[in-house]
Motif scaffolding. Structure first.
Motif, PDB file in Angstrom:
ATOM      1  N   GLY A 103       0.824  -1.202   0.000  1.00  0.00           N
ATOM      2  CA  GLY A 103       0.000   0.000   0.000  1.00  0.00           C
ATOM      3  C   GLY A 103       0.858   1.251   0.000  1.00  0.00           C
ATOM      4  N   PRO A 104       0.216   2.397   0.196  1.00  0.00           N
ATOM      5  CA  PRO A 104       0.962   3.658   0.257  1.00  0.00           C
ATOM      6  C   PRO A 104       2.074   3.574   1.306  1.00  0.00           C
ATOM      7  N   GLY A 105       3.200   4.146   0.965  1.00  0.00           N
ATOM      8  CA  GLY A 105       4.364   4.102   1.855  1.00  0.00           C
ATOM      9  C   GLY A 105       5.329   2.987   1.493  1.00  0.00           C
ATOM     10  N   ALA A 106       4.861   1.980   0.782  1.00  0.00           N
ATOM     11  CA  ALA A 106       5.724   0.870   0.361  1.00  0.00           C
ATOM     12  C   ALA A 106       6.439   1.238  -0.942  1.00  0.00           C
ATOM     13  N   ARG A 107       7.483   0.481  -1.230  1.00  0.00           N
ATOM     14  CA  ARG A 107       8.234   0.694  -2.461  1.00  0.00           C
ATOM     15  C   ARG A 107       8.327  -0.620  -3.218  1.00  0.00           C
TER      16      ARG A 107
ATOM     17  N   GLU B 142      13.416   1.687  -8.053  1.00  0.00           N
ATOM     18  CA  GLU B 142      12.366   1.666  -7.042  1.00  0.00           C
ATOM     19  C   GLU B 142      11.196   2.547  -7.476  1.00  0.00           C
ATOM     20  N   VAL B 143       9.992   2.049  -7.186  1.00  0.00           N
ATOM     21  CA  VAL B 143       8.767   2.763  -7.525  1.00  0.00           C
ATOM     22  C   VAL B 143       7.955   2.928  -6.241  1.00  0.00           C
ATOM     23  N   PRO B 144       7.742   4.167  -5.791  1.00  0.00           N
ATOM     24  CA  PRO B 144       6.899   4.367  -4.605  1.00  0.00           C
ATOM     25  C   PRO B 144       5.445   3.985  -4.926  1.00  0.00           C
TER      26      PRO B 144
END
Length: 177
Positions: free
Chosen positions: A159-163, A170-172
């Motif tokens: 979810g949000p906050g993960a990469r 890397e893709v947020p």
């Protein structure tokens, strides 16, 4: 009721004959021509974002956007994004096949069931090593790795906050959600 199953060759002949138009949003799934959902603005934005964020890989992979990927003789899909083995010239005279795919990404705005229940098992059966499904409604990215049979041995929801990471890029997750 009798159903007629088509091969990829039949599918291409239908397009050449004008039965299927260039703008028709269809895929060939196990011999059946299946209509795809229209592309919404959120979907288009995420696909463009993926292209931007994954473009540093373009010297190591071919970024193929909403183009055909032949999985089986009776199955040709159009993933939202596929990273393919280079060089791009290998695809001048043939369509990319499952063996060429390094990563496939599906963006699901209204197509989550189809992506997870129909396309994902096909990707696993074809041996696609990694698939990301961006679930816009659920605000998560489902990572699938290590295909085995009709599924993946590793599945992770981010979810949000993960990469997310692929090939050192890397893709947020929040950029996609």
């Amino acid at each position: 009721m009798i159903r007629h199953r088509f091969s990829a060759e039949d599918f291409h002949r239908m397009a050449e004959a004008g039965i299927l138009g260039e703008d028709d949003r269809v895929e060939l799934i196990r011999g059946e021509v299946v209509e795809l959902s229209p592309v919404g603005k959120r979907h288009a934005y995420v696909v463009n974002t993926l292209v931007d964020l994954l473009s540093p890989l373009r010297d190591r992979a071919v970024l193929s956007v909403q183009n055909p990927l032949a999985l089986f003789p009776d199955t040709e899909v159009y993933p939202d994004l596929a990273l393919l083995r280079p060089p791009r010239t290998r695809y001048r005279d043939r369509l990319p096949e499952a063996k060429d795919a390094l990563l496939v990404v599906e963006v699901a705005e209204t197509s989550l069931d189809h992506d997870l229940k129909v396309k994902l098992p096909l990707y696993a059966q074809a041996g696609i090593p990694e698939v990301w499904v961006v679930d816009l409604e659920g605000k998560r990215v489902l990572l699938h790795r290590k295909p085995e049979g009709g599924g993946y041995r590793e599945v992770e929801a981010l979810g949000p906050g993960a990469r997310l990471a692929f090939g050192g890029v890397e893709v947020p997750a929040e950029e996609l959600l």
